[in-house]
Design an enzyme around this catalytic site. Structure first.
Site, PDB file in Angstrom:
ATOM      1  N   LYS A   1       0.805  -1.222   0.000  1.00  0.00           N
ATOM      2  CA  LYS A   1       0.000   0.000   0.000  1.00  0.00           C
ATOM      3  C   LYS A   1       0.842   1.278   0.000  1.00  0.00           C
ATOM      4  O   LYS A   1       0.446   2.288  -0.544  1.00  0.00           O
ATOM      5  CB  LYS A   1      -0.947  -0.004   1.194  1.00  0.00           C
ATOM      6  CG  LYS A   1      -2.085  -0.991   1.010  1.00  0.00           C
ATOM      7  CD  LYS A   1      -3.284  -0.664   1.854  1.00  0.00           C
ATOM      8  CE  LYS A   1      -4.474  -1.495   1.458  1.00  0.00           C
ATOM      9  NZ  LYS A   1      -4.329  -2.922   1.813  1.00  0.00           N
TER      10      LYS A   1
ATOM     11  N   SER B   1       1.521  -9.794  -1.283  1.00  0.00           N
ATOM     12  CA  SER B   1       1.160  -8.388  -1.049  1.00  0.00           C
ATOM     13  C   SER B   1       1.445  -7.873   0.359  1.00  0.00           C
ATOM     14  O   SER B   1       1.682  -6.687   0.545  1.00  0.00           O
ATOM     15  CB  SER B   1      -0.310  -8.172  -1.394  1.00  0.00           C
ATOM     16  OG  SER B   1      -1.144  -9.027  -0.637  1.00  0.00           O
TER      17      SER B   1
ATOM     18  N   GLU C   1      -9.456   7.074   3.723  1.00  0.00           N
ATOM     19  CA  GLU C   1     -10.438   6.167   4.302  1.00  0.00           C
ATOM     20  C   GLU C   1      -9.700   4.874   4.597  1.00  0.00           C
ATOM     21  O   GLU C   1      -8.700   4.560   3.966  1.00  0.00           O
ATOM     22  CB  GLU C   1     -11.572   5.896   3.307  1.00  0.00           C
ATOM     23  CG  GLU C   1     -11.298   4.798   2.264  1.00  0.00           C
ATOM     24  CD  GLU C   1     -10.193   5.130   1.263  1.00  0.00           C
ATOM     25  OE1 GLU C   1      -9.887   6.327   1.092  1.00  0.00           O
ATOM     26  OE2 GLU C   1      -9.620   4.193   0.662  1.00  0.00           O
TER      27      GLU C   1
HETATM   28  C1  LIG Z   1      -5.244  -3.922   1.445  1.00  0.00           C
HETATM   29  C2  LIG Z   1      -4.580  -5.175   1.102  1.00  0.00           C
HETATM   30  C3  LIG Z   1      -4.983  -5.951   0.002  1.00  0.00           C
HETATM   31  C4  LIG Z   1      -6.190  -5.621  -0.837  1.00  0.00           C
HETATM   32  O1  LIG Z   1      -6.109  -4.418  -1.555  1.00  0.00           O
HETATM   33  P1  LIG Z   1      -5.842  -4.395  -3.116  1.00  0.00           P
HETATM   34  O2  LIG Z   1      -6.115  -2.982  -3.486  1.00  0.00           O
HETATM   35  O3  LIG Z   1      -6.777  -5.361  -3.773  1.00  0.00           O
HETATM   36  O4  LIG Z   1      -4.429  -4.777  -3.337  1.00  0.00           O
HETATM   37  C5  LIG Z   1      -4.266  -7.088  -0.300  1.00  0.00           C
HETATM   38  N1  LIG Z   1      -3.208  -7.481   0.454  1.00  0.00           N
HETATM   39  C6  LIG Z   1      -2.804  -6.770   1.521  1.00  0.00           C
HETATM   40  C7  LIG Z   1      -1.648  -7.256   2.312  1.00  0.00           C
HETATM   41  C8  LIG Z   1      -3.470  -5.600   1.887  1.00  0.00           C
HETATM   42  O5  LIG Z   1      -3.055  -4.902   2.961  1.00  0.00           O
END
Ligand SMILES: *Cc1c(COP(=O)(O)O)cnc(C)c1O
Length: 410
Positions: free
Chosen positions: A105, A392, A127
């Site tokens: 993020k 992610s 948000e």
């Molecule tokens: C917020 C988040 C997501 C989901 O958000 P996307 O916009 O779909 O990437 C996925 N993985 C993690 C670790 C997150 O913090």
């Protein structure tokens, strides 16, 4: 691998895929469905972004932050033990969990915060649902010396007290949202309302590839550093990318990985949260089960009932618990360029444990959905083929959820 700082956002111009169009549409999706008072601020944002995305000073600042503050490039790790265990295609993990604050993020929040500063704004609003985007926004606000206000549903504040405290430590003010279901979609509405009122000094950082134009485009462009690094990293070890897998909430980590690969031979899989199962109605899978509608300023696939009311979503992972999805994913689905699959809560939990034990990497529950699908995919592919999963985020934030589920007190 230090080549990323030499790349720039101009690389996007080489991609032969013309979306969004000049009005921010992705085919029938996207657009700008907002109050009249927001049309001009959104146009100003777009004009500034289009000017700056080719500006050497802006790019230098962005890439310096990517390297020195975020910790880029993130490693591309060959998961050998997992590969051996599944006895299928080779599995590589793009380690976004190693970014500062523990997820992808911050790639986006640092980019938008630099834009905010260039536009002369002194106040940031955001948000947040699970609190991850709130933390990433509060972090960059502290980094750049800006005021920060985060809107968060009352329900989520209660569920995510650690992240609330983290935001406060970082100097942000967290405002509870008591309308609607008191969760993410209500927080988004409240943030838009604040922006209308305070647009002169305030920049609104949206956390995923959703919202009105130009947000889906600029969030994508900041996140696409992920896919561009993967291209270079796989070239460096002389490997072909046969498949890419990423979880899809709003869709920012997925588009970040996929975008530089659009119109290449690599297959792409976006994994939604099937919750208790796609047939139970308790899930967060608008690309698998949704209808076309308008939410938060754009047209996309949404989970709604017969009367067009947004329905309550369910996922074990707070970051995937959203009734909509970025408009570009809606288009990529309809064009057949990306396949959208799903994983249930149960499959995600199992993948969470498996990756932890086999590779020593505890993934976020969101990420665990992508890992779970890869278990199936790897077995269907040939042994000399290569899969890259977007890892992610890290799972520290989810330890309480998993422990509680298993009746363990920590
Ligand atoms: C917020 C988040 C997501 C989901 O958000 P996307 O916009 O779909 O990437 C996925 N993985 C993690 C670790 C997150 O913090």
């Amino acid at each position: 691998m230090k080549t990323t700082s030499k790349q720039n956002l101009n690389d996007f111009n080489q991609i032969k895929y013309g979306y969004p169009d000049e009005n921010g549409h992705y085919g029938i999706f996207g657009g700008t469905f907002v109050a009249e008072t927001l049309i001009k601020p959104l146009q100003d944002l777009k004009d500034t972004y289009y000017k700056l995305k080719n500006d050497p000073d802006f790019l230098k600042e962005l890439y310096t932050e990517f390297e020195n503050y975020v910790g880029r490039p993130t490693p591309l790790y060959f998961a050998k033990r997992l590969t051996d265990k599944l006895n299928g295609a080779n599995i590589f993990l793009k380690r976004e969990d190693l970014c500062h604050t523990g997820a992808h993020k911050i790639n986006n929040t640092i980019g938008q915060a630099i834009l905010a500063k260039k536009m002369g704004k002194t106040r940031i609003i955001a948000e947040t649902g699970a609190g991850q985007h709130g933390v990433a926004s509060a972090t960059v606000a502290a980094r750049l010396g800006m005021e920060c206000v985060v809107y968060m549903g009352e329900q989520d504040i209660y569920r995510q007290s650690q992240n609330v405290y983290r935001m406060k430590l970082l100097g942000a003010e967290v405002i509870p949202v008591t309308s609607g279901s008191r969760t993410l979609k209500d927080a988004l509405n409240e943030a838009l309302r604040d922006w209308v009122t305070n647009v002169d000094n305030t920049f609104y950082i949206i956390g995923t590839v959703a919202g009105p134009s130009p947000y889906p485009e600029l969030v994508r462009d900041f996140q696409a550093i992920i896919g561009r690094e993967v291209i270079t990293q796989m070239q460096d070890i002389d490997k072909k990318v046969d498949a890419l897998v990423a979880c899809v909430g709003g869709g920012s980590n997925a588009i970040g990985l996929f975008y530089p690969f659009i119109n290449t031979s690599s297959k792409m899989y976006g994994i939604e949260a099937a919750g208790n199962g796609l047939e139970t109605g308790k899930h967060s899978a608008p690309l698998n089960k949704g209808k076309v509608g308008v939410l938060h300023g754009n047209r996309t696939y949404l989970l709604e009932d017969e009367n067009g009311q947004i329905i309550e979503t369910h996922s074990i992972s707070a970051g995937l618990d959203y009734p909509g999805v970025g408009p570009e994913h809606a288009l990529l689905k309809d064009l057949g360029l990306v396949e959208y699959k799903s994983a249930t809560d149960e499959e995600a939990i199992q993948a969470f444990h498996e990756l932890s034990r086999v590779e020593g990497i505890i993934p976020a529950l969101e990420t665990s959905h992508a890992v779970a699908y890869t278990f199936k995919l790897a077995k269907e592919m040939k042994k000399n083929q290569n899969i890259v999963i977007n890892l992610s985020g890290r799972g520290d934030k989810d330890l309480n959820t998993v422990a509680k589920l298993e009746g363990i007190k920590i």
